[in-house]
Design an enzyme around this catalytic site. Structure first.
Site, PDB file in Angstrom:
ATOM      1  N   CYS A 158       0.859  -1.183   0.000  1.00 51.51           N
ATOM      2  CA  CYS A 158       0.000   0.000   0.000  1.00 51.51           C
ATOM      3  C   CYS A 158       0.893   1.230   0.000  1.00 51.51           C
ATOM      4  O   CYS A 158       1.621   1.471   0.969  1.00 51.51           O
ATOM      5  CB  CYS A 158      -0.926  -0.001   1.210  1.00 51.51           C
ATOM      6  SG  CYS A 158      -2.049   1.416   1.254  1.00 51.51           S
ATOM      7  N   CYS A 176      -3.440   6.966  -4.988  1.00 47.84           N
ATOM      8  CA  CYS A 176      -3.144   5.536  -4.901  1.00 47.84           C
ATOM      9  C   CYS A 176      -1.702   5.253  -5.307  1.00 47.84           C
ATOM     10  O   CYS A 176      -1.346   5.326  -6.486  1.00 47.84           O
ATOM     11  CB  CYS A 176      -4.098   4.702  -5.760  1.00 47.84           C
ATOM     12  SG  CYS A 176      -3.914   2.918  -5.534  1.00 47.84           S
TER      13      CYS A 176
END
Length: 310
Positions: free
Chosen positions: A88, A236
């Site tokens: 992530c 992201c």
């Protein structure tokens, strides 16, 4: 009564919940083996911290782990309301900023162990964080999928730490006042990919859908639908890494050149890459801010101690 100590931050609007204490002992194996133990034996701790009433579908959790490599600053296991993430990007930025807030690290470059490999993260003097991500690559170009209500949709399949289906030509208005329609479209595409057996390498599920549009303040604006059907408030990190891999494969971005990626809410990451054979090594730079420090309580008499599961 079980208690879990957390530190919340957000990176470009996308929250990260760093778990500091309270999870079970997962042993001393590598981070992937510890993730497996957590998912198979103690998943109720993930549910308690991610699901309502203590969490929500936007949160990404980051369990702070003691690293295997003595030269590493931390190990981390990422998860959300539906399960576990390999890597992530925004969460790693949040992790590093949180460790700095706690006084555990100083300005400089730090090795972080994740389930999909080691990454380097640099804490800068201005408190921004650069993440040198795992190798990224485009797996397949111009893959066609038949999508109910929308017909034939074409996109690239790429790995940036998670699997993405990246769509440039989608006919949707990528704007913050069109979130319901964007979510419905992206979710329908994801369901079609699954139904038609379109996957990443070795049959791995494509669980992120990424739509792109032009932007006046950046090189591109995106809408990213995450596995739990929530949209990413940040640009992201793994999705930007996948985008960089596709741009590099098409010869549209040279190594070292900066790419400014905006999110659906206008927050930005600055990205670049190094070529490494058939892969690219992306670097993503962004900022995270602390939002809360708390202790979560799981009372044995509470019917929702381990989260509301619908």
């Amino acid at each position: 009564m079980k208690t879990v100590k957390i530190l919340d931050s957000h990176t470009g609007g996308e929250p990260t919940r760093l778990v500091l204490e309270g999870f079970p002992d997962l042993g001393t194996g590598d981070i992937e083996s510890r993730r497996k133990i957590l998912s198979e034996q103690y998943d109720h701790f993930r549910r308690a911290t991610m699901l309502e009433p203590r969490g929500n579908d936007v949160l990404v959790g980051a369990l702070l782990c003691k690293p295997v490599n003595p030269k590493a600053s931390a190990g981390v296991i990422f998860f959300n309301n539906t399960g576990y993430l390999g890597m992530c990007g925004h969460g790693t930025i949040g992790l590093v900023a949180s460790l700095a807030h706690l006084g555990k690290i100083q300005v400089g470059t730090h090795l972080i162990e994740t389930p999909v490999g080691d990454v380097e993260a640099t804490l800068h003097e201005d408190h921004s964080v650069s993440v040198r991500n795992v190798p990224a690559y485009r797996y397949k170009k111009a893959v066609e999928v038949n999508v109910e209500k929308y017909g034939k949709v074409t996109g690239d399949i790429a790995w940036g730490g998670n699997w993405f289906f990246l769509i440039n030509d989608h006919g949707q208005r990528v704007a913050s006042d069109n979130l319901d329609q964007l979510t419905e479209y992206a979710w329908t595409v994801r369901q079609a990919l699954t139904a038609q057996g379109i996957t990443g390498k070795d049959g791995q599920e494509i669980d992120h859908i990424e739509l792109f549009a032009s932007d006046t303040e950046a090189d591109s604006k995106n809408f990213v639908l995450c596995p739990g059907k929530a949209y990413d408030r940040s640009p992201c990190g793994t999705g930007t890494s996948a985008k960089i891999a596709c741009l590099a494969a098409d010869g549209k971005l040279e190594p070292g050149k900066l790419w400014k990626q905006a999110s659906i809410i206008g927050s930005q990451f600055i990205a670049s890459y190094e070529q490494a054979g058939e892969y690219v090594i992306p670097t993503i730079r962004g900022e995270a801010y602390m939002s809360a420090e708390a202790t979560l309580f799981m009372d044995e008499n509470d019917p929702f101690a381990w989260g509301i599961q619908l």
